[in-house]
Design a protein around this motif. Sequence first.
Motif, short mmCIF file in Angstrom:
data_model
loop_
_atom_site.label_atom_id
_atom_site.label_comp_id
_atom_site.label_asym_id
_atom_site.label_seq_id
_atom_site.Cartn_x
_atom_site.Cartn_y
_atom_site.Cartn_z
N PHE A 261 0.95 -1.00 0.06
CA PHE A 261 0.08 0.16 -0.01
C PHE A 261 1.04 0.99 0.08
O PHE A 261 2.02 1.27 0.36
CB PHE A 261 -1.00 0.25 1.41
N ASP A 262 0.54 2.81 0.05
CA ASP A 262 0.62 3.34 0.36
C ASP A 262 1.12 3.79 1.55
O ASP A 262 -0.22 4.19 1.57
CB ASP A 262 0.25 4.53 -1.12
N GLN A 267 0.99 9.85 7.61
CA GLN A 267 2.71 8.79 7.12
C GLN A 267 3.66 9.22 6.77
O GLN A 267 4.69 9.26 8.17
CB GLN A 267 2.26 7.34 7.11
N GLY A 293 -4.46 2.28 14.69
CA GLY A 293 -4.55 1.23 13.34
C GLY A 293 -4.97 2.44 12.77
O GLY A 293 -4.41 2.31 11.12
N SER A 294 -4.23 3.23 12.97
CA SER A 294 -3.65 4.34 11.57
C SER A 294 -2.14 4.66 10.86
O SER A 294 -1.59 4.98 9.91
CB SER A 294 -3.55 5.61 12.75
N GLY A 295 -1.31 2.91 11.59
CA GLY A 295 -0.19 3.14 10.66
C GLY A 295 0.97 3.06 11.33
O GLY A 295 1.64 3.70 10.63
N LYS A 296 1.52 3.22 12.60
CA LYS A 296 2.28 3.69 13.23
C LYS A 296 3.72 2.60 12.97
O LYS A 296 4.38 3.39 12.90
CB LYS A 296 1.91 4.01 14.37
N THR A 297 3.44 1.72 12.79
CA THR A 297 4.02 0.77 12.91
C THR A 297 5.18 1.19 11.74
O THR A 297 6.42 0.69 11.89
CB THR A 297 3.51 -0.96 13.01
N PRO A 652 -5.87 4.71 7.25
CA PRO A 652 -5.37 4.53 5.87
C PRO A 652 -7.23 4.31 5.22
O PRO A 652 -7.53 4.26 5.56
CB PRO A 652 -5.18 2.86 5.74
N ARG A 655 -9.84 1.13 4.69
CA ARG A 655 -10.49 0.08 6.13
C ARG A 655 -11.37 -0.28 6.18
O ARG A 655 -12.12 1.29 5.49
CB ARG A 655 -10.51 1.85 7.03
N ASP A 757 -3.09 -7.81 15.52
CA ASP A 757 -3.83 -7.44 13.92
C ASP A 757 -3.56 -8.55 13.82
O ASP A 757 -2.83 -9.55 13.14
CB ASP A 757 -1.89 -6.62 13.82
N ARG A 786 -9.55 -4.63 10.34
CA ARG A 786 -8.16 -3.92 10.31
C ARG A 786 -7.94 -5.12 8.99
O ARG A 786 -6.84 -4.74 8.08
CB ARG A 786 -7.12 -4.69 11.40
P1 ADP Z 1 -0.94 1.05 14.87
O1 ADP Z 1 -1.07 2.31 14.19
O2 ADP Z 1 -2.62 1.05 15.47
O3 ADP Z 1 -0.54 0.68 15.64
P2 ADP Z 1 0.04 -0.81 12.63
O4 ADP Z 1 1.10 -0.20 12.01
O5 ADP Z 1 -0.86 -2.25 13.65
O6 ADP Z 1 -1.53 0.40 13.28
O7 ADP Z 1 -1.22 -1.04 11.44
C1 ADP Z 1 -2.46 -1.45 11.09
C2 ADP Z 1 -2.85 -1.90 10.17
O8 ADP Z 1 -2.92 -1.57 9.06
C3 ADP Z 1 -1.79 -3.14 9.53
O9 ADP Z 1 -2.04 -4.47 8.80
C4 ADP Z 1 -0.89 -2.36 8.28
O10 ADP Z 1 0.35 -3.24 7.34
C5 ADP Z 1 -1.82 -1.57 8.02
N1 ADP Z 1 -1.43 -0.23 7.14
C6 ADP Z 1 -0.23 0.42 7.83
N2 ADP Z 1 -0.38 2.17 6.74
C7 ADP Z 1 -0.79 1.35 5.53
C8 ADP Z 1 -1.55 2.41 4.29
N3 ADP Z 1 -0.99 3.63 4.48
N4 ADP Z 1 -2.52 1.68 3.83
C9 ADP Z 1 -2.83 0.74 3.86
N5 ADP Z 1 -3.32 -0.35 5.57
C10 ADP Z 1 -1.49 0.39 5.82
#
Ligand code: ADP
Length: 897
Positions: A261-262, A267, A293-297, A652, A655, A757, A786
């Motif tokens: 994904f982008d 992010q 779920g905002s994609g911090k990882t 993202p 969702r 997750d 998710r």
């Molecule tokens: P959190 O912020 O709660 O730690 P995560 O980093 O676990 O969230 O991300 C949640 C899910 O979203 C993961 O499965 C990740 O791969 C996915 N994800 C992260 N960034 C994006 C994005 N830009 N577009 C789509 N999916 C994303």
Amino acid sequence: MHLSQPLEECDWVPRPRLTALRRLGIETVEDLVTHFPRRHEDRREFAGFPHEESDVPICICGEVVKTSVRRFGGWKKIFEATLQEADANALSQPLVLRWFNLHYVQKMIATGQQLVVFGKPRLRGPRICMEHPEFEVIESDDELSIHFRRITPVYPATEGLPQRVFRGLVFHALQHLGEAEVETLLPQKFDRGARRAALQQIHFPDSDETLAAARDHLVFSEFFGLQMTIASRRAELATRPGESHCGAGELLEHFLRALPFDLTDAQTRVLDEVRRDLASQQPMNRLLQGDVGSGKTVVAIGAMLLAVEAGFQAALMAPTQILAEQHYAVLCRWLEPLGVRLALRTGSRSEETGALPLFERAVEDARDTGSAGCQPAVFGSLPNTSRGVSEPRYSRRRLPHFERPWAKYMITFTTSDRRDLSPAARTVVLQSILRWKDQRYELFAACVMPDHVHLLIEPMIEREDDRGEPMFFGLTKILHTIKSWTANKINEADRANGTAVWEKEWFDRIIRSETDLQEKFQYITRNPWASGVAAPDADYPWVWYPRAKRERGRDDPAPGSSRQAAANSRLAACAPQIIIGTHALLYENVSFEKLGLVVIDEQHKFGVSQRARLSAREPTPDVLVMTATPIPRTLTMTVYGDLDVSVIDEMPSNRGRIVTAVRETSKLPDVLAFLRGELEQGRQAYVVYPLIDESEKLDVKAAAAEYELWQERLRPFRCELLHGRIPALEKQAIMERFRRGETSVLISTTVIEVGVDVANATVMLVENAERFGLAQLHQLRGRIGRGEHKSWCILLSSEKSGETLAKLSVLEKTSNGFEVAEADWDQRGPGDLLGTAQSGLPALKLGNLKTDMQLMQRARAAATAIMEWDPKLEAPENQRFRKLIVEERGRTFSNVS
Ligand code: ADP
Ligand code: MG
């Protein structure tokens, strides 16, 4: 009299009261006068006797004209006292005070007494009653001047100390406290002797206005102290020599291109902010806030790749083992194709693909000696433990200490009467030591000498307690098992049933530093040769240390090259670049070679002190703290006051929607039918039950019962139970089965709260949802939605009260974490929201983080101004702040070593 004077030395404090005071943490005059009232009662004029019910408590004074005791329901008693107005007239109606089953009240109240009571008047039949009012008996006119005819302080629970006694003590202390003795804690322009006056007024105010002003002053001082601590920490961090930890970004590019994904705009923006920090020479201290779920990882991974590319190690720390394992799995999937070396280090398992530096080096040393890991005899330079000579007898546990989490120990135990073990017996012992290796402890070295045994171990996590805090195997348990197991085996072999094999006592020493560890390691692994038990060139098969890497033999040093150089290059080639783990990493001084970046996930489970420990490392790594619990601004300013803040404020786009519904338990059948429908479509679900509240102990039986019930309800779908008491390895297996879809439903406590997750899970069912806080429910809800499927969060509540349902319905209305946090804050208050202990905030005596926001802002401004003008607090007029900070730190960061 001065503020720091111990009450013990004050003759006006009756001796018997000292114990009770101490129980309240009150030891000095200052403690006493800063034990602030919980509320005040306006006793300047007592209210007239009530004629009707009221929800507003009132304070009245009168004479007891009658007392009586009535029985009801067998042994239960009601004690009643009738109170009459002082100048009663024909219209005045007596007030009946009632206490149920409070024997002591009966003993305190008698007719003829003057009584002041505080409570809500209630209509009971024809009579006006007060049930369980607060009361005080007026004993002399003297007392009237302290306790009555004024705005009177009422103190928080003073176990074993009647309000009146306590109030008298404070009154006395304040009377004798001169202006000069109360040092001001604020910058000159805010104080001018106001503290002394404020202390007086907060206890015994002249008016409501002076009370409010006094409170403001004291809260401001309190906040100011807090903000000075924060500002000084910040200033200190800024002056620390740091390094740039930022590579060119090629690795990052590869990674981003490979992602399915982008990045969202948010992010990308945050990653840029982090990148700038990494590149800068100053140590980064950044907070990354972003909803669940905002994609911090992904951002974290990006940052770590930059550090790795610059030649540094990065560490990712998660609050629970489950999360660490999950991060590890995700990172393996994404980063191994890029050739990044990863290692998982949790308390109970270490799965390195690279070696820990310690053992690389130590094993390298060992290799110098030739075959079979035999070491050279180093006579003289090491303590000699052979029999007879300067033998330390390890007969008693010396060195008392508490077992500490993540600590390593050298343990020694001896045979009974120091008799020799046969070679066969030694083998049994070594086998038993290896048997529990990696189950109960990590083993770094072991040596079975003829009459004693040395071990170098780190106890592992046995389980997590109800709050997800790790609990470790105790040394006693570890040792006991080894001893009894081997004793049985050895006796069996010798047909010597019941003979004592081991001394009861053992000797243990906590390992205090890496050097210490190295020394002990060398000592143990060389012991047979050093002590002369084995000849210099002989083999001694009962020595063990990790040599797995050697056996793998993949980077054996090239012939002819210097061994040290080989060892170094090997290190460079094997050391993990990203290390993932739990808190363990924080205390782990051994496994980092070149730590450049630390990412702390889900910060709300980490405290300030842990963070401080990190930044105390030399050289200082960059620190990125991530939290999914957005917190209101006053709190950010306080808890994270020393951090820069980035926010991911965008989800993202892929969702699925999450629908949240609050339902009464009576609707369970409908809910079940719905849940089954989802499961039939191949989705998965979480069922969370609130057996463990922070304070409650998890009743394993109840959990099991709950589990069986759910299994029954959801048959034939597979359910599994997950809670904190399940051993780590098993927990991990359970999560893995759920992740793979072999299990449809996880029946769980809140151990799944953070970060888990599984995209296919679409239902989150929370039982007794009213027992959770909103923020926590929001976290739980973050486990679903998710993937692309529409998801449902169902909050079951057994309470029918409109209030509860209204509270929960906030979640039906919003999915925005900030809004939830604000609502949660309104409902619960800051203490609950974060848990002061966890947040590392010193407990506030007076200030309220929510309602006193303005004061906090002013305090912050004042503190920042001072620190900007005099960052090291060198100016003479700033010395008292310096002192203040040192004291404050002593309280707050006591575990920073
Ligand atoms: P959190 O912020 O709660 O730690 P995560 O980093 O676990 O969230 O991300 C949640 C899910 O979203 C993961 O499965 C990740 O791969 C996915 N994800 C992260 N960034 C994006 C994005 N830009 N577009 C789509 N999916 C994303
Ligand atoms: Mg996360």
